[in-house]
Design an enzyme around this catalytic site. Sequence first.
Site, short mmCIF file in Angstrom:
data_model
loop_
_atom_site.label_atom_id
_atom_site.label_comp_id
_atom_site.label_asym_id
_atom_site.label_seq_id
_atom_site.Cartn_x
_atom_site.Cartn_y
_atom_site.Cartn_z
N VAL A 136 40.44 18.01 54.70
CA VAL A 136 40.77 16.91 55.61
C VAL A 136 41.95 16.17 54.97
O VAL A 136 41.89 15.79 53.81
CB VAL A 136 39.56 15.96 55.78
CG1 VAL A 136 39.99 14.67 56.44
CG2 VAL A 136 38.47 16.64 56.60
N ILE A 162 40.67 27.48 51.97
CA ILE A 162 40.46 26.08 51.58
C ILE A 162 40.19 25.23 52.84
O ILE A 162 40.88 25.37 53.85
CB ILE A 162 41.70 25.55 50.82
CG1 ILE A 162 41.74 26.20 49.42
CG2 ILE A 162 41.69 24.02 50.72
CD1 ILE A 162 43.00 25.94 48.65
N HIS A 174 56.12 15.54 57.09
CA HIS A 174 56.31 14.96 55.76
C HIS A 174 57.05 15.90 54.81
O HIS A 174 57.02 15.72 53.60
CB HIS A 174 54.97 14.47 55.20
CG HIS A 174 54.48 13.27 55.95
ND1 HIS A 174 53.97 13.37 57.22
CD2 HIS A 174 54.50 11.95 55.64
CE1 HIS A 174 53.67 12.17 57.67
NE2 HIS A 174 53.98 11.28 56.73
N1 LIG Z 1 51.76 6.86 53.39
C1 LIG Z 1 51.54 8.15 53.39
O1 LIG Z 1 51.63 8.80 52.36
C2 LIG Z 1 51.16 8.84 54.66
C3 LIG Z 1 51.16 10.22 54.68
N2 LIG Z 1 50.69 10.87 55.77
C4 LIG Z 1 50.66 12.35 55.74
O2 LIG Z 1 51.03 12.84 57.01
C5 LIG Z 1 50.42 14.08 57.26
C6 LIG Z 1 49.86 14.09 58.66
O3 LIG Z 1 48.75 13.18 58.76
P1 LIG Z 1 47.95 13.03 60.13
O4 LIG Z 1 48.94 12.86 61.22
O5 LIG Z 1 46.89 12.03 59.97
O6 LIG Z 1 47.28 14.48 60.26
P2 LIG Z 1 46.73 15.27 61.53
O7 LIG Z 1 46.23 14.33 62.58
O8 LIG Z 1 47.74 16.26 61.94
O9 LIG Z 1 45.48 16.04 60.90
C7 LIG Z 1 44.38 15.34 60.39
C8 LIG Z 1 43.30 16.30 59.96
O10 LIG Z 1 42.68 16.87 61.10
C9 LIG Z 1 42.65 18.28 61.00
N3 LIG Z 1 42.75 18.79 62.37
C10 LIG Z 1 43.77 18.60 63.23
N4 LIG Z 1 43.48 19.18 64.41
C11 LIG Z 1 42.26 19.75 64.29
C12 LIG Z 1 41.42 20.51 65.17
N5 LIG Z 1 41.77 20.80 66.41
N6 LIG Z 1 40.24 20.95 64.69
C13 LIG Z 1 39.87 20.68 63.42
N7 LIG Z 1 40.62 19.97 62.55
C14 LIG Z 1 41.79 19.51 62.99
C15 LIG Z 1 43.80 18.64 60.11
O11 LIG Z 1 43.58 19.86 59.43
C16 LIG Z 1 43.79 17.47 59.13
O12 LIG Z 1 42.87 17.71 58.10
C17 LIG Z 1 49.39 14.26 56.15
O13 LIG Z 1 49.88 15.18 55.21
C18 LIG Z 1 49.27 12.88 55.52
O14 LIG Z 1 48.92 12.91 54.16
C19 LIG Z 1 50.24 10.20 56.87
C20 LIG Z 1 50.25 8.82 56.90
C21 LIG Z 1 50.75 8.03 55.80
O1 LIG Z 2 52.66 7.26 58.99
C1 LIG Z 2 53.38 8.01 58.35
O2 LIG Z 2 53.78 9.10 58.79
C2 LIG Z 2 53.76 7.70 56.96
O3 LIG Z 2 54.05 8.62 56.25
C3 LIG Z 2 53.82 6.39 56.31
O4 LIG Z 2 54.04 6.35 55.15
C4 LIG Z 2 53.64 5.06 56.87
O5 LIG Z 2 52.52 4.88 57.55
C5 LIG Z 2 54.88 4.43 57.44
O6 LIG Z 2 55.48 3.72 56.42
C6 LIG Z 2 55.89 5.31 58.06
O7 LIG Z 2 57.07 4.56 58.30
#
Ligand SMILES: NC(=O)C1=CN([C@@H]2O[C@H](COP(=O)(O)OP(=O)(O)OC[C@H]3O[C@@H](n4cnc5c(N)ncnc54)[C@H](O)[C@@H]3O)[C@@H](O)[C@H]2O)C=CC1
Ligand SMILES: O=C(O)C(=O)C(=O)[C@H](O)[C@@H](O)CO
Length: 332
Positions: free
Chosen positions: A171, A168, A44
């Site tokens: 999640v 910090i 991101h």
């Molecule tokens: N529409 C939107 O704004 C969207 C934004 N995002 C952003 O994308 C980024 C990635 O999201 P995700 O793929 O869901 O994250 P992710 O799956 O990489 O991590 C999720 C959480 O799990 C923790 N984690 C990962 N592996 C771990 C382990 N082995 N042990 C302990 N904790 C662990 C990470 O520190 C995090 O807090 C985020 O910054 C999220 O805000 C994601 C989806 C939609």
């Molecule tokens: O999943 C993502 O990564 C994300 O950042 C999103 O905003 C949405 O889920 C999707 O619109 C990505 O195309």
Amino acid sequence: MRVSYSELKQEFKRVLLARGVVEETAEACAEMFADTTQAGAYSHGVNRFPRFIQQLEKGDIDPTAKATKVLSLGAIEQWDAHQAIGNLTAKEMMDRAMALADQHGIGVVALKNANHWMRGGGYGWQAAEKGYIGVCWTNSIAVMPPWGAKECRIGTNPLIIAIPSNPITMVDMSCSMYSYGMLEVNRLAGRQTFVDAGFDDDGNLTKDPATIERNKRLLPMGYWKGSGLSIVLDMIATLLSNGLSVAEVTEEKDDEYCVSQVFIAIEIDRLIDGKTKDEKLEKIMDYVKTAERADPNVEVRLPGHEFTTILADNRENGIPVDDSVWAKLKSL
Ligand SMILES: NC(=O)C1=CN([C@@H]2O[C@H](COP(=O)(O)OP(=O)(O)OC[C@H]3O[C@@H](n4cnc5c(N)ncnc54)[C@H](O)[C@@H]3O)[C@@H](O)[C@H]2O)C=CC1
Ligand SMILES: O=C(O)C(=O)C(=O)[C@H](O)[C@@H](O)CO
């Protein structure tokens, strides 16, 4: 390849200035994209920048817009982002939530007509760095089937909870097992996902990122639990902001914009003294980390702690950027 922070930020800023974004806004926005990438949220940060520029060029994002307050109810406020740049308004709204928390102990800011904020964790971290508990989430366009369905009707709606421990603890998680951003990271690295990430066209669980990016049969995090969480987060964000729900964004807009977001800051210093707070957090973290390991070579870690290490490494050695992503950025 690895790129220095200043080179990366300069590239972001060049592209923004070339699109007519004014100097001050371009500087602030480029800095946030560079910070996000340097912190290790490549999906991101730099990876998502071309998509952000596409939306800017299309007019979904208005770089001249500023968020305005719609309603104030003491600790709760409603704001309208007017489709301004998503990461800038999100930062401003978490600052506002912290200011409200200083007055009321808790601050809740709900924002409508917002744009994609990129790394949600940035805003939780922003609060935790200043000693607050930071909670925030956003809704999105429908990009995931609810549990039991194969048609996209719910959002990935990431939820962020950040705690001012040292380091910090945070999640920052999509309501899907993998965000689209992390599917892309895995595909670019040429690997399958670590656990199942979605379903193939025949309805079988799969770890193949490209299949799920194409058919959008994303697996909710925790199966029915992530599906349910996504739905209630959408409901709260919609009600508090009086903005658009996932259903409305999907049916009324031609892309992901005008989403609804919530920012909460909780001031804990009046609830518990600093020494007791630190001791209790230390105890929790130690207790978790010293659990007998499943694999003796892999330590048990707390969410978010990885970013402190990644940030230090990227500051010292430069920021890893996929070659194809860098080439795309240079071509913008
Ligand atoms: N529409 C939107 O704004 C969207 C934004 N995002 C952003 O994308 C980024 C990635 O999201 P995700 O793929 O869901 O994250 P992710 O799956 O990489 O991590 C999720 C959480 O799990 C923790 N984690 C990962 N592996 C771990 C382990 N082995 N042990 C302990 N904790 C662990 C990470 O520190 C995090 O807090 C985020 O910054 C999220 O805000 C994601 C989806 C939609
Ligand atoms: O999943 C993502 O990564 C994300 O950042 C999103 O905003 C949405 O889920 C999707 O619109 C990505 O195309």
